[in-house]
Enzyme design. Structure first.
Site, mmCIF file in Angstrom:
data_model
loop_
_atom_site.group_PDB
_atom_site.id
_atom_site.type_symbol
_atom_site.label_atom_id
_atom_site.label_comp_id
_atom_site.label_asym_id
_atom_site.label_seq_id
_atom_site.Cartn_x
_atom_site.Cartn_y
_atom_site.Cartn_z
ATOM 1 N N GLN B 104 0.844 -1.195 0.000
ATOM 2 C CA GLN B 104 0.000 0.000 0.000
ATOM 3 C C GLN B 104 0.875 1.239 0.000
ATOM 4 O O GLN B 104 1.775 1.373 0.837
ATOM 5 C CB GLN B 104 -0.885 0.036 1.245
ATOM 6 C CG GLN B 104 -2.043 -0.947 1.210
ATOM 7 C CD GLN B 104 -3.041 -0.678 2.343
ATOM 8 O OE1 GLN B 104 -2.639 -0.347 3.456
ATOM 9 N NE2 GLN B 104 -4.316 -0.828 2.049
ATOM 10 N N HIS B 174 -10.587 6.092 3.692
ATOM 11 C CA HIS B 174 -10.562 6.498 5.101
ATOM 12 C C HIS B 174 -10.112 7.923 5.359
ATOM 13 O O HIS B 174 -9.502 8.207 6.386
ATOM 14 C CB HIS B 174 -9.671 5.520 5.902
ATOM 15 C CG HIS B 174 -10.192 4.121 5.871
ATOM 16 N ND1 HIS B 174 -9.405 3.054 5.546
ATOM 17 C CD2 HIS B 174 -11.422 3.620 6.090
ATOM 18 C CE1 HIS B 174 -10.128 1.938 5.577
ATOM 19 N NE2 HIS B 174 -11.360 2.269 5.890
ATOM 20 N N TYR B 176 -7.726 9.637 4.083
ATOM 21 C CA TYR B 176 -6.287 9.930 4.007
ATOM 22 C C TYR B 176 -6.017 10.920 2.865
ATOM 23 O O TYR B 176 -6.935 11.361 2.175
ATOM 24 C CB TYR B 176 -5.493 8.627 3.860
ATOM 25 C CG TYR B 176 -5.660 7.719 5.073
ATOM 26 C CD1 TYR B 176 -5.407 8.212 6.357
ATOM 27 C CD2 TYR B 176 -6.115 6.418 4.950
ATOM 28 C CE1 TYR B 176 -5.602 7.409 7.478
ATOM 29 C CE2 TYR B 176 -6.306 5.603 6.065
ATOM 30 C CZ TYR B 176 -6.049 6.107 7.327
ATOM 31 O OH TYR B 176 -6.246 5.332 8.438
ATOM 32 N N ARG B 224 -7.380 1.993 -3.345
ATOM 33 C CA ARG B 224 -8.333 1.657 -2.285
ATOM 34 C C ARG B 224 -9.098 2.922 -1.927
ATOM 35 O O ARG B 224 -8.501 3.978 -1.727
ATOM 36 C CB ARG B 224 -7.623 1.116 -1.048
ATOM 37 C CG ARG B 224 -8.626 0.525 -0.073
ATOM 38 C CD ARG B 224 -7.973 -0.163 1.101
ATOM 39 N NE ARG B 224 -8.839 -1.253 1.577
ATOM 40 C CZ ARG B 224 -8.841 -1.687 2.829
ATOM 41 N NH1 ARG B 224 -8.025 -1.182 3.719
ATOM 42 N NH2 ARG B 224 -9.649 -2.654 3.190
#
Lengths: 250, 653
Positions: B104, B174, B176, B224
């Protein structure tokens, strides 16, 4: 010896008082209420006399609405033995309070009545004196020291020029000044026990007292805000301004 | 292998030229195993357990692409070539067991949870908009800094490919950094990176383009993203779907999750607790799959192969994230493939030792499977065969006793487990009665099955005393007799109904209309009882001896339970120490001010004070055998410590 202590429910002394928008009174809704600090000193003094073995019973009495039971419970948690609430929704002035207390004095026959010298809401400073007159008892106001000996109360009073000591025959009325004592905090065990102490509720009618009010509140206003000051350049300028603008000297 | 039951789950999928053997993915998740910014042996062993157990795709925990991306004290850094060796070892290990492995690429922007030195961070984001959960106020990134970070993504990707990693996933989920650029509530820029959807997308487009430029066609590049961030201030489904339609032309896959790190309610979805429905995001990923031409992955409380198969069958996703299922049972894929469904140790979504450990800065584990995260000590499959076989009596069939029994029997010892009641599980049988915690019962089911597999003899309805131990003459006795509710001393002056939490859960008492719960423990029992009683129409005040309800709980579990209590109008009163009660009033002391607090008009006082061990058997039999005491019988704690005690003691017999 039985001691009767009168206590009053007032706005908590930590709360900054706000005036109602319509200027009829101070705001009481959602305001923290508490025991009048001078009354708390009175309760403390009575409890100390009981702890010294001088008093045998401390009875606290309050006049006001049902919520005043909270302040009686506080006094009971501090160590008073039983409470009396004279329940009324009416506004009562100092004379009515004195009459109601006189009725309680007749029933309870205390040898000493201790009151706060004044309440921090109305600031009249009259009730103790009026009660003494109605009950025909000697009085000592603004007490900073209290001793009971040989059927007499020896009271040190705070007066303008210093300290004055009085001897009073019992039964007598004493009102408390700030320096008489420092009240204790109610402990949790005593708060729990207080709830199981007796608390009688009476009415002014049952005591046969007419609550006719001789005072009428016309208007309540907050104090005007202090204006900001100015710095003057010289003594001469100061004197001129005091004379001409402030008009405080001739 | 018999894979007939799950034709979809065990069909391979090729992405960027690499064939993934099945559709089971372990998503990127922090483990707190690496401790100096580089991949270490503990983390390789951790992922090896998953690869060995049959996972098709392993996505590694986040790798920071820039020095400003250190969002926790344990983050992996991919900012210099020194990292390559670790990734290479990881890739080799996963490949050795036929798993495909992605990394990631990560920048948290303003989502900085903690720093290594404990000092407040200088955080950077699209704009200077306050972050709610960690109370971070970021600085606005300059255009130069944006370019530097974009280059950081590219050079990190290049290092990954050089190390033999099969692909990367750009973390835009999320809340980020990439999400902060996408989100109009966070991106207030007026330059080319903000102001309209097209500009807000520019950062991610540049990142993807540069990552593509830096890597070959055989290197997978995916994204993602949270399909929805589950907060009014977060990204909504229509935003993310529209963005992904544009971005997907340059991507090999999209990996769907939900929630945001930025707020309490959004963060619950980072690791949704057991009250969340299984596969609850499959409808979102289905929408993505229908509108995009690339493979779509999905995660979110998919803890059993049967559920995963359904998601695939209904064409809701192409790959299924089963992260916690693999934390709890790394061999789940292998067992599913072999048709050994009953042997799968299903995750119960308790969040205690996985994400719960992360938030406390501790290495990942699992309350049901403490071997997880401790692979360097406990290996990949059971205790080694014992050289001296012993006769072992285990007393108590709760989590500690069951775990000890299965491990000891697995090592070849002759193990008999004695349970005083008719039912194995111990306190789990009570804990699962708490509303919303029914799945916790899975702990007993799973451990009982492990005992069956290991060949433990189980004797029920038998309370062990000295005479039984004398007759049996065991070499070792392991005492796991649990604990009973702890009742504190307090003043009780009156006739109020006073009960403990177990009495309510076991329905031994009928509480009154107005209830005060004195919750010293601050775990889920007090909160669960509050929910149960309020839901049944009682007026409930939850007086907790802590700064908030559920102080000891993992934060997502706590947030989700607090939300429920709020909706039920349960009054939560923090800082409360029980002092006493009388007929109708509970007396508390405020633990900060020391002041008395009276809770009036109360019918029932419920004590939630945890447990205390009561057995004296250990002392009584100390001369008869080697005696060990474990679990709550040693000291009342949680199921996690009980199971771990069982593992440790039995492993070392």
């Amino acid at each position: 010896m039985k001691i009767l202590v009168a206590v009053k429910r007032v706005i908590d002394y930590n709360v900054k008082v706000r005036v109602k928008a319509d200027l009829t009174d101070v705001e009481l809704a959602n305001t923290k209420m508490g025991l009048n600090p001078f009354c708390e000193i009175a309760v403390e003094e009575a409890i100390r006399l009981k702890e010294k073995g001088v008093a045998t019973e401390v009875v606290v009495v309050s006049i006001g609405n049902k919520a005043s039971q909270e302040q009686l419970r506080t006094a009971l948690a501090l160590g008073a033995d039983r409470g009396i609430l004279i329940e009324t929704e009416q506004v009562v002035d100092s004379l009515s309070v004195a009459k109601l207390l006189q009725a309680v004095v007749l029933e309870e026959k205390p040898e000493l009545v201790i009151l706060g010298k004044q309440s921090i809401d109305s600031d009249n400073g009259q009730t103790g004196q009026m009660l003494a007159a109605l009950a025909g008892m000697p009085q000592a106001t603004f007490a900073s020291e209290l001793t009971i000996a040989d059927g007499q109360a020896i009271v040190v009073r705070e007066v303008d020029g210093g300290l004055q000591t009085l001897e009073l025959n019992l039964p007598a009325v004493v009102t408390t000044d700030l320096r008489l004592n420092e009240p204790r905090y109610a402990s949790l065990p005593n708060i729990m026990k207080a709830k199981r102490k007796p608390l009688d509720v009476k009415t002014p009618e049952a005591l046969g007292v007419d609550l006719k009010c001789y005072l009428k509140v016309i208007k309540v206003e907050p104090p005007t805000e202090r204006q900001s000051g100015i710095v003057v350049e010289s003594i001469g300028e100061l004197v001129t301004k005091l004379k001409n603008e402030a008009k405080v000297i001739g | 292998m018999n894979q007939a039951q799950f034709p979809n789950l065990f069909s391979p999928l090729t992405i960027a030229g690499k064939t993934i053997r099945n559709r089971i993915m372990s998503t990127g998740h922090d483990t707190t195993l690496p401790d100096d910014g580089y991949i270490n042996d503990a983390y390789i062993a951790y992922q090896e357990a998953r690869a060995l157990g049959g996972a098709g795709l392993i996505v590694l925990q986040v790798s920071a692409v820039h020095d400003s991306a250190r969002y926790s004290s344990h983050v992996l850094m991919a900012t210099d070539d020194g990292c390559i060796e670790g990734y290479r070892k990881m890739a080799d290990t996963c490949h050795q067991h036929d798993a495909v492995v992605y990394a990631q690429l990560f920048h948290p922007g303003r989502e900085i949870m903690e720093t290594a030195d404990g000092l407040a961070p200088v955080a950077y984001s699209a704009s200077a908009i306050h972050q709610e959960r960690f109370h971070v106020m970021p600085r606005t990134m300059s255009v130069d800094m944006i370019s530097e970070i974009v280059a950081g993504y590219a050079s990190a990707a290049k290092r990954m490919e050089a190390a033999g990693i099969d692909g990367v996933e750009i973390v835009a989920s999320h809340g980020y950094l990439p999400s902060q650029f996408l989100n109009p509530c966070v991106n207030k820029r007026t330059d080319q990176y903000g102001g309209c959807d097209e500009n807000r997308l520019r950062f991610l487009q540049e990142v993807i383009a540069e990552v593509r430029n830096a890597t070959s066609d055989h290197f997978a590049v995916g994204l993602r993203i949270s399909s929805r961030e589950m907060d009014e201030h977060g990204l909504q489904l229509e935003n993310t779907l529209a963005a992904c339609k544009v971005l997907s032309v340059d991507l090999d896959f999209i990996n769907i999750i939900a929630g945001t790190s930025a707020t309490l309610v959004g963060a619950v979805h980072i690791v949704p607790p057991m009250t969340t429905d299984n596969a609850y995001l499959a409808s979102d990923s289905k929408l993505y799959k229908e509108q995009l031409d690339i493979p779509v992955f999905v995660a979110g409380r998919i803890n059993q192969p049967q559920e995963a198969e359904q998601v695939l069958l209904k064409k809701e996703a192409d790959i299924v994230g089963m992260t916690r299922a693999l934390i709890c049972d790394p061999n789940m894929p292998e067992k599913a493939a072999a048709g050994r469904f009953d042997d799968i140790r299903a995750c119960i979504g308790c969040n205690q030792a996985c994400i719960g450990h992360f938030h406390r800065g501790l290495p990942i584990s699992c309350i049901q499977h403490p071997e997880t995260g401790r692979e360097l000590i406990y290996g990949f499959g059971g205790a080694p065969k014992a050289t001296t076989l012993k006769k072992v009596m285990i007393i108590g069939g709760g989590p500690a006793g069951l775990k000890a029994a299965s491990i000891a029997a697995g090592a070849g010892h002759k193990v008999t487990l004695y349970e005083a009641s008719k039912q194995l599980g111990g306190q789990v049988n009570i804990a699962q009665k708490v509303i919303g915690r029914a799945e916790f019962g899975g702990l007993a089911t799973n451990l009982t099955r492990e005992c069956e597999i290991a060949g433990v003899d189980v004797v029920r309805n038998t309370k062990v005393d000295r005479s039984l131990v004398e007759r049996e003459q065991p070499d070792v006795v392991i005492i796991a007799t649990g604990a009973t509710p702890y009742i504190p001393e307090f003043e009780n002056y009156g006739e109020m109904q006073v009960v403990n939490n177990w009495q309510i859960l076991n329905e031994e008492v009928v509480p009154g209309a107005s209830v005060v719960i004195a919750d010293w423990k601050c775990d889920w029992v007090g909160m669960g009882l509050a929910q149960q009683l309020a839901g049944n129409g009682h007026k409930v005040r939850l007086a907790v001896n802590g700064v908030c309800a559920g102080e000891l709980l993992q934060s997502y579990v706590r947030t989700s339970m607090i939300a429920t209590l709020h909706r039920l109008e349960v009054e939560v009163i923090p800082y409360m120490r029980l002092f006493g009660c009388d007929d109708d009033t509970v007396y508390m002391q405020h633990t900060a001010s020391g002041d008395a607090v009276m809770l009036e008009e109360v019918d029932t006082l419920v004590l939630s004070y945890g447990q205390q061990p009561t057995s004296t058997l250990a002392e009584e039999i100390s001369d008869l055998a080697e005696v060990h005491t474990i679990g709550d019988a040693l000291a009342a704690r949680t199921a996690e410590e009980a199971v771990y005690d069982g593992l440790k003691v039995a492993w070392n017999l």
